[in-house]
Design a protein around this motif. Structure first.
Motif, PDB file in Angstrom:
ATOM      1  N   ALA A  86     -40.258  20.387  -7.064  1.00  0.00           N
ATOM      2  CA  ALA A  86     -39.529  21.513  -7.438  1.00  0.00           C
ATOM      3  C   ALA A  86     -38.130  20.472  -7.878  1.00  0.00           C
ATOM      4  CB  ALA A  86     -37.638  20.899  -5.759  1.00  0.00           C
ATOM      5  N   GLY A  87     -36.992  21.477  -8.739  1.00  0.00           N
ATOM      6  CA  GLY A  87     -36.651  20.836  -9.620  1.00  0.00           C
ATOM      7  C   GLY A  87     -34.722  20.771  -9.864  1.00  0.00           C
ATOM      8  N   LEU A  88     -34.119  20.342 -11.292  1.00  0.00           N
ATOM      9  CA  LEU A  88     -32.894  19.750 -10.936  1.00  0.00           C
ATOM     10  C   LEU A  88     -32.294  20.616 -11.991  1.00  0.00           C
ATOM     11  CD1 LEU A  88     -31.492  17.096  -9.370  1.00  0.00           C
ATOM     12  CD2 LEU A  88     -30.839  19.824  -9.154  1.00  0.00           C
ATOM     13  N   TYR A  89     -31.534  21.497 -12.197  1.00  0.00           N
ATOM     14  CA  TYR A  89     -31.116  22.535 -13.614  1.00  0.00           C
ATOM     15  C   TYR A  89     -29.387  21.809 -14.125  1.00  0.00           C
ATOM     16  CZ  TYR A  89     -29.051  25.695 -17.230  1.00  0.00           C
ATOM     17  OH  TYR A  89     -27.985  26.039 -18.409  1.00  0.00           O
ATOM     18  N   ILE A  90     -29.122  21.573 -14.245  1.00  0.00           N
ATOM     19  CA  ILE A  90     -27.355  20.859 -14.703  1.00  0.00           C
ATOM     20  C   ILE A  90     -26.992  21.771 -16.011  1.00  0.00           C
ATOM     21  CG2 ILE A  90     -26.363  18.873 -14.730  1.00  0.00           C
ATOM     22  CD1 ILE A  90     -28.025  18.457 -12.740  1.00  0.00           C
ATOM     23  N   HIS A  91     -26.034  22.660 -15.569  1.00  0.00           N
ATOM     24  CA  HIS A  91     -25.739  23.489 -16.412  1.00  0.00           C
ATOM     25  C   HIS A  91     -24.197  22.659 -17.598  1.00  0.00           C
ATOM     26  CE1 HIS A  91     -24.620  27.349 -18.710  1.00  0.00           C
ATOM     27  NE2 HIS A  91     -23.844  26.729 -18.811  1.00  0.00           N
ATOM     28  N   THR A 144     -38.202  18.165 -12.196  1.00  0.00           N
ATOM     29  CA  THR A 144     -38.053  17.954 -13.127  1.00  0.00           C
ATOM     30  C   THR A 144     -36.533  18.217 -13.353  1.00  0.00           C
ATOM     31  OG1 THR A 144     -38.081  20.278 -13.006  1.00  0.00           O
ATOM     32  CG2 THR A 144     -40.540  19.779 -14.271  1.00  0.00           C
ATOM     33  N   ILE A 145     -35.846  17.769 -14.631  1.00  0.00           N
ATOM     34  CA  ILE A 145     -34.637  17.709 -13.951  1.00  0.00           C
ATOM     35  C   ILE A 145     -34.379  17.762 -15.667  1.00  0.00           C
ATOM     36  CG2 ILE A 145     -32.831  16.190 -14.387  1.00  0.00           C
ATOM     37  CD1 ILE A 145     -33.775  14.327 -12.874  1.00  0.00           C
ATOM     38  N   THR A 181     -35.643  17.264 -19.801  1.00  0.00           N
ATOM     39  CA  THR A 181     -35.359  17.753 -20.716  1.00  0.00           C
ATOM     40  C   THR A 181     -33.777  17.984 -21.226  1.00  0.00           C
ATOM     41  OG1 THR A 181     -37.086  19.170 -20.394  1.00  0.00           O
ATOM     42  CG2 THR A 181     -35.391  19.696 -21.912  1.00  0.00           C
ATOM     43  N   LEU A 182     -33.651  17.528 -22.118  1.00  0.00           N
ATOM     44  CA  LEU A 182     -31.875  18.063 -22.672  1.00  0.00           C
ATOM     45  C   LEU A 182     -31.781  18.995 -23.863  1.00  0.00           C
ATOM     46  CD1 LEU A 182     -28.964  15.565 -22.650  1.00  0.00           C
ATOM     47  CD2 LEU A 182     -29.660  16.400 -24.961  1.00  0.00           C
ATOM     48  N   GLU A 183     -30.806  19.824 -23.760  1.00  0.00           N
ATOM     49  CA  GLU A 183     -31.279  20.816 -24.856  1.00  0.00           C
ATOM     50  C   GLU A 183     -29.739  20.318 -25.931  1.00  0.00           C
ATOM     51  OE1 GLU A 183     -29.650  24.246 -23.476  1.00  0.00           O
ATOM     52  OE2 GLU A 183     -31.279  24.883 -23.058  1.00  0.00           O
ATOM     53  N   ALA A 184     -30.591  20.249 -27.361  1.00  0.00           N
ATOM     54  CA  ALA A 184     -29.096  19.396 -28.049  1.00  0.00           C
ATOM     55  C   ALA A 184     -29.496  20.671 -28.854  1.00  0.00           C
ATOM     56  CB  ALA A 184     -30.311  18.651 -28.838  1.00  0.00           C
ATOM     57  N   ASN A 185     -28.559  20.734 -29.873  1.00  0.00           N
ATOM     58  CA  ASN A 185     -27.744  21.362 -31.346  1.00  0.00           C
ATOM     59  C   ASN A 185     -28.158  20.108 -32.274  1.00  0.00           C
ATOM     60  OD1 ASN A 185     -27.358  24.475 -30.412  1.00  0.00           O
ATOM     61  ND2 ASN A 185     -25.183  23.707 -30.621  1.00  0.00           N
ATOM     62  N   PRO A 186     -29.167  21.145 -33.472  1.00  0.00           N
ATOM     63  CA  PRO A 186     -29.429  19.752 -34.896  1.00  0.00           C
ATOM     64  C   PRO A 186     -27.830  18.931 -35.555  1.00  0.00           C
ATOM     65  CG  PRO A 186     -30.287  21.989 -34.894  1.00  0.00           C
ATOM     66  CD  PRO A 186     -29.256  22.004 -33.854  1.00  0.00           C
TER      67      PRO A 186
END
Length: 376
Positions: A2-7, A53-54, A89-94
């Motif tokens: 399973a997966g975890l999504y953190i908004h 997945t996280i 995974t972590l979304e990041a801005n430049p």
């Protein structure tokens, strides 16, 4: 699995094309993180499977401090069974990815960065109102590669004024940087966005679908030559660098969405949290889940499988349609697919229906032709 999504619903500024839920005020960030952790505890029994997945999405998760990240990870690992080698995974801005910030992430459990580059050209970034500039877009990838092997970058094509040559140059820069995963999206004009208002007022030219299609064909050609596999319509990975998080979504695995506006799926139903930070925090503090739910009908499940299957390299298995939905559904599917097969937009091989290279850019429209309503 399973997966975890953190908004994480915070951004430094609003991009003109974005319709995701976020706030540019960071005053409630600490309260929100506390609420995220409480929701994780409240819902810990919803995921029976091991978490593989996280994913931290947003918004801009790279705005989190080390303490906030650690607080969330401690809550997750205390309440959920996590696989031995999860993809995190972590979304990041430049503009957030300074050397010290990247180093901070290496000292956390994060092992994959998804960087919102969007374009390496100043004029594109200004049109979209991105918080970073072209030189930061380039420099952050070079710096991130010193610490992370698993990196994905987002690029946007079909931007008004973007020529084929500029799109090719964007791809050339990305491919020369040897980033192992690309997520490339056509610019879409969503309602209630600044971009839509600018187009309506004539400030920005309208998005041209023909240009976007040309850009997509260039994308397919250039990534294939560079050894990337187009494993889903918008995603291109080198072998062993597919996004495990995204792949799980397309394969229908369960996931739990934590935070305001986050969605969850368990195979039988979908639920989603309120898209309002204040309401979310107050509800969670009271021990109440601020969510709505819908039970998926057999038609819903069939249509979702058609949509996700057609967008992926795996395609739609007729055997799966037959076993999970019945003969009526498989016969209906083949009947609806006839014209697209004749026009070579679909391919049928080894009992699997796949989109052809010719039909790829039209895949959403083709999928809608295969959908059904009230088949008995």
């Amino acid at each position: 699995m399973a997966g975890l999504y953190i908004h994480i619903p915070f951004c430094k500024q609003a991009c003109h094309y974005c319709d995701f839920h976020f706030s540019t005020s960071l005053t409630k960030k600490a309260e929100l993180v506390n609420a995220l952790c409480k929701e994780l505890v409240l819902r810990k029994d919803e995921l029976k499977d091991e978490v593989e997945t996280i994913y931290f999405g947003g918004g801009t998760p790279s705005l989190l401090s080390s303490g906030e990240l650690n607080q969330i990870f401690e809550t997750i690992y205390s309440n959920y069974k996590i696989s031995e080698y999860p993809e995190i995974t972590l979304e990041a801005n430049p503009d957030d990815l300074s050397n010290s910030q990247i180093h901070k992430f290496t000292n956390s459990r994060i092992n994959r960065l998804s960087i919102g580059i969007q374009s390496f050209f100043e004029e594109d970034l200004k049109l979209m109102n991105r918080a970073h500039n072209a030189s930061e877009a380039l420099e952050c990838i070079i710096e991130a590669k010193r610490y992370f092997e698993n990196i994905s970058i987002d690029l946007i094509y079909g931007i008004p004024g973007m020529s084929n040559e500029r799109w090719k140059k964007n791809l050339e820069i990305a491919l020369n940087l040897d980033v192992p995963h690309l997520s490339c999206y056509a610019l879409t004009v969503e309602t209630k966005t600044a971009l839509k208002k600018f187009i309506e007022k004539g400030i920005v030219p309208p998005v041209d679908e023909e240009s976007a299609q040309q850009h997509y064909e260039i994308l397919l050609s250039e990534t294939e030559k560079a050894g990337y596999e187009n494993y889903e319509f918008s995603n291109f990975g080198k072998p062993s660098f597919y996004s495990r998080n995204n792949t799980a979504y397309w394969e229908g695995k369960p996931y739990l969405g934590i935070g305001p506006s986050a969605h969850s799926y368990n195979g039988k139903s979908r639920s989603w949290n309120v898209a309002n930070n204040t309401k979310y925090i107050k509800s969670i503090e009271a021990g109440l889940l601020p969510s709505e739910m819908e039970i998926l009908s057999i038609e819903d499940k069939y249509n979702e499988y058609i949509m996700t299957g057609l967008r992926t390299k795996k395609g739609i298995s007729l055997e799966k349609i037959e076993s999970e939905f019945g003969t009526n559904y498989s016969e209906y599917l083949l009947k609806q697919a006839e014209n697209h097969l004749q026009n070579e937009l679909l391919i049928l091989e080894n009992q699997t229906l796949k989109i052809s290279k010719k039909g790829k850019f039209l895949s959403d429209g083709i999928a809608s032709d295969l959908f059904l309503v009230n088949l008995d």
